[in-house]
Design a protein around this motif. Structure first.
Motif, PDB file in Angstrom:
ATOM      1  N   GLN A  49      -0.630  32.536 -22.581  1.00 30.46           N
ATOM      2  CA  GLN A  49       0.931  33.289 -21.479  1.00 30.46           C
ATOM      3  C   GLN A  49       0.105  32.825 -19.957  1.00 30.46           C
ATOM      4  OE1 GLN A  49       3.383  36.498 -22.813  1.00 30.46           O
ATOM      5  NE2 GLN A  49       4.326  36.337 -21.266  1.00 30.46           N
ATOM      6  N   GLY A  95       1.762  30.473 -19.170  1.00 30.56           N
ATOM      7  CA  GLY A  95       3.136  30.957 -18.834  1.00 30.56           C
ATOM      8  C   GLY A  95       3.999  30.421 -20.011  1.00 30.56           C
ATOM      9  N   SER A 128       4.726  27.699 -21.094  1.00 27.69           N
ATOM     10  CA  SER A 128       6.123  26.561 -21.088  1.00 27.69           C
ATOM     11  C   SER A 128       5.422  25.144 -21.195  1.00 27.69           C
ATOM     12  CB  SER A 128       6.771  26.284 -18.995  1.00 27.69           C
ATOM     13  OG  SER A 128       7.220  25.446 -18.827  1.00 27.69           O
ATOM     14  N   PRO A 178       4.171  21.896 -22.675  1.00 29.97           N
ATOM     15  CA  PRO A 178       4.252  20.742 -21.499  1.00 29.97           C
ATOM     16  C   PRO A 178       4.207  19.956 -22.173  1.00 29.97           C
ATOM     17  CG  PRO A 178       1.875  21.545 -22.335  1.00 29.97           C
ATOM     18  CD  PRO A 178       2.981  22.503 -22.887  1.00 29.97           C
TER      19      PRO A 178
END
Length: 1524
Positions: free
Chosen positions: A1248, A1252, A1254, A1256
């Motif tokens: 995180q 974050g 997210s 990829p």
């Protein structure tokens, strides 16, 4: 008459019978008197001839009767009457020869007198009449042996010689006969006058035939024989040379076609052989050999003399080799000749035995050429030869001696006792042979017997004094019968002395040793200068004097021993190999004198000599003996100074000696004794359990190698008992105590009653006492009571009575009996035995150790009081300012501190500090001993504060820090002592909230760690020292995170972890770099490092001055040289800790996360970029939870390696071979929550922060490196994630993971150049050895690799050009040979992780041999790029040393492979081919035929993602990537 003539020439019985019958038929015919007389004479001759040849009854009587009748028919005046008398004389002589009756002799003389009367001087037959008388005297001489008859013969023959004129043919014959008679009398009496007269007569006869070659040959032969007779008696080489010259002339007169040519050659060869012995030279040896070759050509194939000639030819060649040196060609030729000779002999005869023995001797020469296989055949031959000989054979003596010598030679090479025992038997039989009358032979045989018997007694360690006394009596008998002028006298003296010394070792009877010394001296004094034995006598004398010193602790014999060694060393050149034993003994004597007077000069000189000796030693025995005594010298200093570096050095030297030997080798037991003592001391000093475990194992091996009758068995059993009780005290394992009792009980029942046995009983008592305290078994008390009675009555004779008293007193302490201690003043016995200060201190220390030991067991303060009283009573014995004076004060300080720990009385603590301060002040300044006592002062202050934290002493803690800083700053002090002081300072300052002081100490510690790993410490010492500080990097990092910066925390962690490995690899590159900038400094640093690591084989010298350096000076020189290196640009941090600015470069290709576990909290330190400051993130996981996860992971790993038993009731098991060494049964996957926990509590916060959460695209994922500390080392962080549910996430969704053991390792790996060539070395081992499960899938794995890698890129272990599908060539040696050429290494085999000895971890190859970490680290690998370790545990850390990163995968990184694929636990055999195929396809498809090390992580990631689709997590998470 024709019949008579035939009968005379051919003594055939039928012819003789026919002749007699014809003559008898003519008897009745009337003939004239002369013819009748002739018939009677012929008949007499016929009867005499038949009697001579066939001994027909009545023939002799008939011969005499017809001789008489022949005389009766003729008047005395008849010319034939004399012939009749001759005929009667022959018959009378034959009768006398047969019956020896005086009557016949008188009648013979009567007939001979008649002949002489009828042939007076002047008569034509006077000479013949005289010759008849000569024949009579010879008959009497032959019958009676009365030499007066020989005198009469010579007298008569002298008259005959004068009868004939010189030109008369009979004159020559008379000369020959007279010379023959003179030679016969010479043979009996040895008169030189007789042989000289015989030689002169034969010379005269030779002069008569200067023009007649045929007669000349006969005369030359006679003269040659006479000259040889004279040479044989008086050994005048002129006679031998002249005889040989005459033989050569004879040979010239006999062409090769002549029937006697071969015999003439043979006679010449025999004389030439003697010439070679009398005047040896190579040319003559070759000449003799050539003669024998010519003779062999001349002899007929069936000639019976060929066997002898073959042997003589071989002998000549062997003699020549003694002069010119042995060659293989000549030895083979000798063996061939001897074999030919043997083949001509009938088996089982004496001649066969003799030739067989000769062949064995020739074959034995091969050993001098290095062919040791021939010796077994030689012994077989000698045994066969001996079996052919009857007991009364004269050849048996030499055969027995030869067989004994060969057996003894094989024993010296193999150490097999049976050979030595058999040699003794052969020698003993030879000595017992009554047929040997030569005293020299008997003495030589006895010396061989005595020497072998002595070796056997020493080999067996026999304590049987009956055997020793029997050998002593035999030697004394030999000495009494040998005159002092005899050449063997000195040898017998020396052998008897050695026997006395051996008997002393077996019995501890001092008088035996005292008898040996004068005998050695007598042997030395009676041996002429230049004799090779003289040096050995001097050495044995020196050893006996040293033994006397050791027995009585008397400096007199020690100084004498040093005198004799010095005399020998002065006599011998410095480069003479014979100087080594004297130098060695001199060094040992210096060590003993150091122990006696504590003079450091003696110690340094001893070390210098040992270094010099080792560098020159040529034999294994010399090197081992040198290392053993060298180690003993360091232990001697340790006993005086208690410096741990000394005992570590002793261990290193003894380990080095052990590596040169095998159990049972000569000196093995002595080296084991020394190493056990070293390890025992090291354990007492460091409490390192592997030391005591190894010591116990070695002592067990030593005890098992001894027969119970061995005189050292009791002492060895006592030592093992002491080690086991020591282990029990420290570890509390009762099995150690029970084993100690069993060992002592067994030895007590079976061994002799020497002084060692008393020591055994004392150890036995201690073990029983401890056992009683532990289990309260009344049987222990009964056994103790029995032992106490045995000890009370125990006695030995001689000067060791005081030692007996001391041991008896020690046992009384164990038994809690009342016993006094040392007297206030030394008594008479004490003065005699213990005259030196160090020996008095030894007794005091023995008492103090006993007191402290009893106190530790019982916590009874009375034992401490007793110890203090001993020290106080001993103080007046030693003057102020001496080292012993300070040592006693140190002992009092520790005793007071022991008392304080129990009593809690401040006064005791203050006394302890006061005594230690006094001891420190009395110690020589700036010495290692002063640093030890300074350290103890500081530790006493700190401990005193812990008992009373609010007391006034707390204000003195800064003084303790100052004391510790003093020790740390002393560069002449051992590095590990300085490190210990710094560690104590840091930990105690942090604990007592001296933050700045603690940080300062931590910084010093981590600046010292790299030096600790190199400076004078072997790997074993380094591992132990850093093992003691294994938690320090984490503690320091956590302290820095609280009180300093994250950057400094990273520096602390990096400095403290994997220090040995990091230094091992970093030293290679900087050394090369320095060599380019400052070659002189590089060479000096290498030399100093080698000396400090203890690998030097010569004296340690200053490179510039050539002067020998002490260890403290070497340390100072090392530091000074390192500082000089650091002044060069780019070398600021050479062998030191790198600053964070340098370490931050590790994140240039992606973030690096350090996972740090601590009991207070776990933390992640993220280095995301070289340009961004590191960040610390607290983690919710705890150390306790990590330990639980580790246990669950271990269960998974164990299931992969057959921990789950085959009879488990679980029905869901499935068989799956693993590469952990055994076939395993795997439980179904049930631990996926492990990965979930790691995701939630470790990985998710980090991901995180970096990404974050997210996710990829796969191709956009970044690289990430995990640097795990402590328990994190065992966690599969790369696999952390939630793999079920809609919110499934894992680390691999965000990053491609790799691991690195340290930051610097990854930095160094990236610096590795791209290999110039790409070669793949793929090795499998499907069938390692029994005990390891077969790995059939490794063959498929190799096929997959070969199907992808181009053939020209493959490396093969042999020259066949084919892959080794069965692992037949997969040996560590073959792999190490090919490894430097390989850029990619693929190993598919079993892997083994050694927890107790990580350097022995490795890959299992052919026959179970290991390709170990230790071996891999030694090999430079210039082409190394990728390592695929398709085995188990290759990335598994050591639970005891997780931060030392000692595993197979990290070994490959440190060895030079920048990219490594490995396994965290056992992998399935079936996964091997699958992973290999996928990984190699990825690598070779991405980069063609030039695989990139940096692409391996991505390739493995893709491979694992495929495996995840079909396999449970534990079968894909096992694979990890390390490196770039």
């Amino acid at each position: 008459m024709a019949a008579i003539s035939v009968s005379d020439k051919c003594p055939d019985r039928t012819h003789l019978d026919r002749a007699i019958d014809l003559l008898l038929q003519l008897q009745d015919t009337n003939y004239p008197a002369a013819e009748t007389s002739l018939r009677f004479r012929e008949l007499s001759k016929a009867y005499l001839s038949r009697y001579d040849h066939f001994t027909v009854q009545g023939d002799l009587k008939n011969a005499i009767e017809y001789s008489k009748q022949a005389m009766e028919v003729l008047p005395v005046t008849h010319p034939d009457h004399i012939e009749c008398l001759y005929c009667l004389a022959r018959c009378r002589r034959a009768r006398y020869d047969y019956f020896g009756k005086q009557k016949d002799l008188k009648e013979l003389f009567s007939v001979s007198d008649q002949i002489l009367q009828l042939c007076p001087p002047g008569h034509p037959q006077h000479a013949a009449a005289l010759e008849n008388s000569v024949t009579d005297f010879y008959s009497i001489y032959d019958k009676t042996g009365d030499s007066s008859n020989l005198d009469a013969v010579i007298e008569v023959r002298e008259r005959i010689v004068g009868f004939y004129p010189r030109e008369d043919v009979d004159h020559s014959l008379a000369l020959s006969r007279l010379s023959q008679s003179l030679m016969e009398r010479f043979r009996l009496g040895g008169s030189q006058k007789d042989i000289d007269r015989a030689v002169a007569l034969r010379r005269e006869r030779l002069s008569l035939y200067s023009e007649d070659p045929s007669s000349q040959s006969i005369c030359l032969e006679g003269l040659a024989i006479a000259l040889f007779f004279r040479y044989n008696k008086f050994k005048r080489t002129g006679d031998l040379d002249e005889a040989a010259q005459l033989r050569r002339r004879l040979l010239e007169l006999s062409p090769k076609s002549h029937p006697s040519h071969a015999q003439k050659l043979c006679d010449l060869a025999d004389l030439s052989d003697l010439q070679l012995i009398a005047s040896p030279n190579p040319q003559r040896a070759q000449y003799v050999a050539n003669i024998y070759e010519e003779l062999l050509d001349a002899l007929a194939p069936d000639d019976p003399d060929r066997a002898r000639i073959f042997s003589r030819s071989a002998h000549a060649l062997e003699f020549g080799m003694e002069l010119t040196g042995i060659s293989s060609e000549m030895v083979d030729k000798c063996v061939t000749l001897r074999t030919e000779a043997l083949g001509l002999c009938r088996a089982g005869t004496d001649d066969y035995a003799m030739r067989l023995s000769y062949l064995a001797s020739s074959l034995e020469l091969k050993e001098k050429l290095g062919d040791f296989t021939a010796l077994d055949r030689v012994i077989e031959m000698r045994m066969e030869a001996l079996a052919c000989l009857p007991q009364n054979s004269t050849l048996r003596f030499d055969c027995l001696l030869d067989l004994g010598a060969s057996l003894e030679k094989r024993y010296s090479r193999t150490g097999k006792r049976d050979d030595l025992a058999s040699a003794v038997s052969q020698y003993e039989e030879a000595v017992a042979l009554t047929s040997i009358t030569d005293p020299d032979d008997r003495i030589g045989a006895f010396l061989s017997f005595g020497n072998a018997s002595l070796q056997l007694l020493e080999k067996d360690g026999s304590s049987d004094m009956v055997e020793w006394n029997r050998l002593i009596s035999s030697y004394e008998g030999a000495l009494n019968s040998c005159p002092a002028s005899a050449p063997q006298y000195s040898l017998i003296c020396a052998h008897l002395a050695r026997t006395f010394q051996g008997a002393h070792s077996a019995s501890w009877q001092p008088d035996l040793l005292q008898k040996a010394i004068p005998l050695y001296l007598e042997a030395f004094n009676t041996t002429p200068d230049g004799d090779p034995h003289k040096a050995s006598f001097m050495q044995n004398l020196s050893k006996a004097l040293l033994a006397s010193h050791l027995l009585f602790n008397d400096p007199g014999p020690l100084n004498e021993a040093m005198y004799w060694n010095r005399v020998a060393m002065e006599r011998l050149p410095a480069d003479d190999p014979e100087r080594i034993p004297f130098s060695r003994d001199m060094a040992y004597a210096l060590c003993r004198r150091y122990m006696f007077y504590n003079d450091d000069k003696d110690f340094e000189e001893a070390i210098r000599l040992f270094q010099e000796i080792y560098s020159k030693a040529e034999t294994l025995e010399d090197r081992v003996y040198c290392l053993d005594k060298w180690a003993y010298t360091y232990r001697a200093r340790y006993s005086s100074t208690n410096e741990i570096i000394d005992i570590n050095e002793a261990v290193r030297l003894h380990e080095k000696a052990m590596n040169l030997m095998s159990p049972g080798d000569k000196l093995w037991s002595e080296v084991v004794d020394g190493l056990v003592a070293d390890l025992r001391d090291a354990y007492e000093e460091t409490d390192n359990q592997p030391d005591i475990v190894r010591a116990i194992g070695l002592q067990r091996d030593l005890l098992q190698s001894r027969p119970q009758s061995h005189y050292e068995y009791a002492g060895d059993a006592s030592v093992l008992g002491q080690l086991l009780t020591q282990a029990y005290r420290h570890m509390g394992d009762q099995s150690h105590l029970e084993e100690a009792i069993d060992v002592c009980r067994k030895a007590h029942k079976s061994t002799n009653r020497g002084i060692d046995h008393l020591g055994l009983m004392v150890t036995y008592c201690r073990a029983l006492r401890m056992h009683y305290i532990a289990v309260d078994d009344p049987r222990d008390l009964e056994e103790l009571s029995y032992l106490e009675k045995s000890i009370e009555v125990f006695q030995t004779g001689g000067k060791d009575d005081l030692s007996v008293a001391l041991l008896r007193e020690g046992s009384a302490n164990v038994l809690n009996s009342n016993s006094g201690y040392l007297p206030a003043e030394p008594n008479e016995g004490y003065d005699k035995l213990f005259a030196g200060a160090s020996n008095r201190m030894f007794l005091i220390n023995m008492k103090i150790d006993e007191c402290r030991s009893q106190f530790k067991q019982s916590h009874d303060i009375r034992f401490v009081d007793d110890g203090v009283m001993i020290c106080r009573e001993a103080l007046p014995w030693f003057p102020d300012g001496t080292s012993t004076y300070a040592s006693i004060r140190t002992s009092i300080a520790f005793l007071c501190w022991d008392r304080y720990r129990v009593s809690g009385e401040v006064e005791d603590a203050d006394q302890a500090l006061s005594w230690m301060q006094e001891s420190r002040q009395a110690t020589t300044h700036n010495t290692v001993t002063e640093m030890h006592r300074t350290l103890w002062c500081a530790e006493l202050m700190i401990e005193r504060d812990s008992f009373e934290p609010d007391g006034p002493l707390r204000t003195r803690l800064p003084l303790a820090w100052d004391f510790l800083r003093t020790v740390v700053d002393c560069v002449s002090c051992e590095m590990h002592i300085r490190f210990h002081a710094a560690m104590t300072w840091a930990i105690q300052a942090a604990r007592n909230h001296y933050s700045e002081s603690a940080l300062q100490a931590f910084r010093i510690i981590f600046s010292m760690l790299p030096n600790l790993a190199w400076l004078g410490s072997d790997t074993r010492s380094s591992l132990y020292a850093i093992h003691q500080a294994r938690y320090l990097p984490v503690e320091a990092a956590m302290f820095a995170l609280r009180h300093s910066t994250v950057e400094e925390a990273v520096e602390f962690l990096e400095s403290g972890r994997a220090v040995i490995w990091t230094q091992a690899t970093r030293l290679r590159r900087p050394m090369d770099d320095i060599g380019q900038v400052a070659p002189a400094l590089a060479n000096r640093l290498k030399e100093l490092s080698t000396n400090l690591q203890g690998d030097a084989t010569g004296p340690q010298k200053d490179g510039s001055s050539g002067m020998a350096l002490t260890e403290s000076k070497l340390r100072v020189a090392w530091f000074e040289t390192v500082e000089q290196v650091r002044k060069f640009p780019g070398f600021d941090h050479f062998l030191g800790s790198n600053p964070f600015s340098a370490l931050s470069q590790v994140a240039c290709d992606g973030p690096v996360v350090i996972l740090l576990d601590h009991e207070n909290c776990c933390t992640a330190i993220i280095i995301s970029s070289p340009l961004v400051s590191p960040v610390k993130i607290p983690l919710t996981i705890t150390v306790k939870k990590l330990q639980v996860l580790h246990g669950r992971l271990r269960t998974v790993a164990d299931s992969r390696s057959a921990i789950v038993s085959s009879d488990s009731p679980e029905s869901t098991q499935t068989t799956c071979p693993s590469r952990a060494g055994r076939t395993g049964r795997v439980k179904p996957s049930c631990e996926t929550d492990i990965l979930t926990i790691l995701w939630n509590e470790v990985a998710q916060p980090i991901v995180q922060h970096l990404a974050g959460l997210s996710v990829p695209k796969l191709e956009d994922r970044r690289r990430i490196w995990w640097c795990c500390v402590g328990h994190f080392s065992f966690m599969p962080i790369h696999a952390a994630g939630k793999y079920k549910g809609r919110d499934a996430l894992s680390v691999s969704d965000f990053f491609i993971s790799s691991y690195t053991p340290t930051l610097q390792t990854l930095i160094d790996a990236r610096r590795r150049p791209t290999p110039e060539v790409n070669k793949v070395l793929a090795v499998i081992q499907p069938n390692a050895s029994p005990g390891f499960a077969p790995l059939p899938e490794t063959k498929g794995e190799l096929r997959e690799v070969c199907s992808i890698v181009p053939p020209e890129m493959m490396l093969y272990l042999d020259d066949s050009g084919q892959m080794d599908m069965e692992g037949a060539q997969a040996t560590p040696e073959n792999i190490m040979e090919k490894l430097p050429e390989a850029s990619i290494l693929h190993l598919a085999c079993h892997g083994v992780q050694e927890v107790m000895n990580p350097l022995r971890s490795g890959f299992i190859m052919k026959g179970g041999k290991r390709l170990t970490i230790e071996r891999l680290m030694t090999q430079p690998l210039p082409q190394a790029s990728i390592a695929f370790l398709s085995a188990c545990y290759t990335a598994s850390s050591d639970e005891e040393r997780p931060d030392e990163a000692i595993n197979l995968a990290n070994a490959m990184l440190f060895a030079g492979f920048p990219s490594v694929v490995a396994t965290m636990w056992p992998m399935g055999d079936a996964e091997g081919p699958v992973v290999a195929r996928s990984l190699y396809q990825q690598l070779f498809s991405l980069s063609g035929n030039k695989p990139d090390a940096r692409a391996v992580a991505s390739a493995l990631d893709a491979t694992v993602r495929e495996l995840r689709k079909t396999l449970p997590w534990e079968r894909w998470a096992v694979f990890v990537h390390l490196g770039v």
